[in-house]
Scaffold this active site. Structure first.
Site, mmCIF file in Angstrom:
data_model
loop_
_atom_site.group_PDB
_atom_site.id
_atom_site.type_symbol
_atom_site.label_atom_id
_atom_site.label_comp_id
_atom_site.label_asym_id
_atom_site.label_seq_id
_atom_site.Cartn_x
_atom_site.Cartn_y
_atom_site.Cartn_z
ATOM 1 N N ASP A 1 86.939 42.932 21.239
ATOM 2 C CA ASP A 1 86.453 44.244 20.416
ATOM 3 C C ASP A 1 88.011 44.240 19.651
ATOM 4 O O ASP A 1 88.614 44.563 20.710
ATOM 5 C CB ASP A 1 86.139 45.759 21.141
ATOM 6 C CG ASP A 1 85.314 46.702 20.595
ATOM 7 O OD1 ASP A 1 84.334 45.766 19.239
ATOM 8 O OD2 ASP A 1 85.376 47.175 20.418
ATOM 9 N N ASN B 1 79.608 36.964 15.364
ATOM 10 C CA ASN B 1 80.626 36.497 14.148
ATOM 11 C C ASN B 1 80.905 35.740 14.227
ATOM 12 O O ASN B 1 81.265 34.981 14.733
ATOM 13 C CB ASN B 1 81.618 38.166 15.150
ATOM 14 C CG ASN B 1 82.456 37.416 13.198
ATOM 15 O OD1 ASN B 1 83.162 36.986 12.651
ATOM 16 N ND2 ASN B 1 82.979 39.342 12.278
#
Length: 198
Positions: free
Chosen positions: A70, A11
Site C-alpha cells: 500500500d 496494478n
C-alpha cells in the site's frame, strides 16, 4: 526451486517492479488476477492497515503466501493528502492522469520550497491468511512536486515527483535506478532481508 508468492494488486506497474526486484532471489511473483482474486476493500485509514487487509485477502483466496503493497504520496502543503487515497484521489474511475491534474490544481500558486512531498510504501508479507506476525516494511522517498509533468516512465505521480538527488522527475529515471532508490525499492530490500532471516 522458486517459492510462489501472490502479489495482492491489480496494478501492472507494481507487478513489473516486484517481478524485477524479486528476480533471482527465489521468488516467483504471480499476480492475484491469475487466481481470479477480487480486489480487497481497502477500508483502512493507514498504509499499514490497507497492506495487511490486501495480503490477508490474497492469502485466503489462493492458499499461498502473499505480498501486498500500500503506497501513496504525502504532500506537505496539502496536510499529507492524498496519502492513502493516492490511487483514487480524483474520484471514482480515477486515472494517473486525472490524479496528477487534481494534484497540480490543488497546488496552483504554491511556491517550490513549499511543494515538498514524499512517497510511502508499506509492504506486508503474510505466510498464510491467519499469520499473526506478518512482516511489515516501510520505505520513503523524498521529493518536490513539479508544476508540470516531465518524463514518460514510471506510473502514478512519477511525472510530477522531482528527485533532488538526481535532478530529474521520477518518470525520467532509468528503471533499475528507480528500483534502487524508490520508496518501494527500499521497502523491498528490507523485506528481502527479513524474509531471508525468517
Amino acid at each position: 526451486m522458486s517459492h510462489k508468492v501472490v502479489l495482492a494488486s491489480g496494478n501492472a506497474g507494481k507487478l513489473r517492479e516486484f517481478q524485477q526486484l524479486l528476480a533471482g532471489v527465489g521468488f516467483e511473483v504471480l499476480p492475484q488476477s491469475s487466481f481470479n482474486v477480487s480486489n480487497a476493500d481497502e477500508t483502512g485509514t493507514t498504509f499499514v492497515e490497507n497492506a495487511i487487509i490486501k495480503a490477508r485477502h490474497a492469502c485466503r483466496e489462493t492458499g499461498l503466501p502473499a505480498i501486498a503493497d500500500d503506497s501513496g504520496i504525502e504532500v506537505d502543503a496539502l496536510n499529507g493528502r492524498p496519502g492513502v487515497y493516492s490511487a483514487r484521489y480524483s474520484g471514482e474511475g480515477a486515472t494517473d492522469e486525472s490524479n496528477n491534474q487534481k494534484l497540480l490544481q490543488e497546488l496552483v500558486g504554491v511556491p517550490t520550497e513549499l511543494r515538498t512531498a514524499r512517497y510511502h510504501a508499506v509492504l506486508a508479507y503474510m505466510r498464510h491468511a491467519d499469520d499473526p506476525t506478518p512482516i511489515l516494511c516501510h520505505g520513503t522517498w523524498e521529493g518536490v512536486i513539479l508544476t508540470e509533468a516531465r518524463g514518460d516512465g514510471g506510473f502514478g505521480y512519477d511525472p510530477l515527483f522531482f528527485v533532488p538527488t538526481h535532478n530529474c522527475a521520477s518518470a525520467e529515471l532509468d528503471k533499475a535506478e528507480k528500483n534502487r532508490i524508490s520508496h518501494r525499492g527500499k521497502a523491498m530490500q528490507e523485506l528481502l532481508q527479513k524474509i531471508s532471516r525468517s
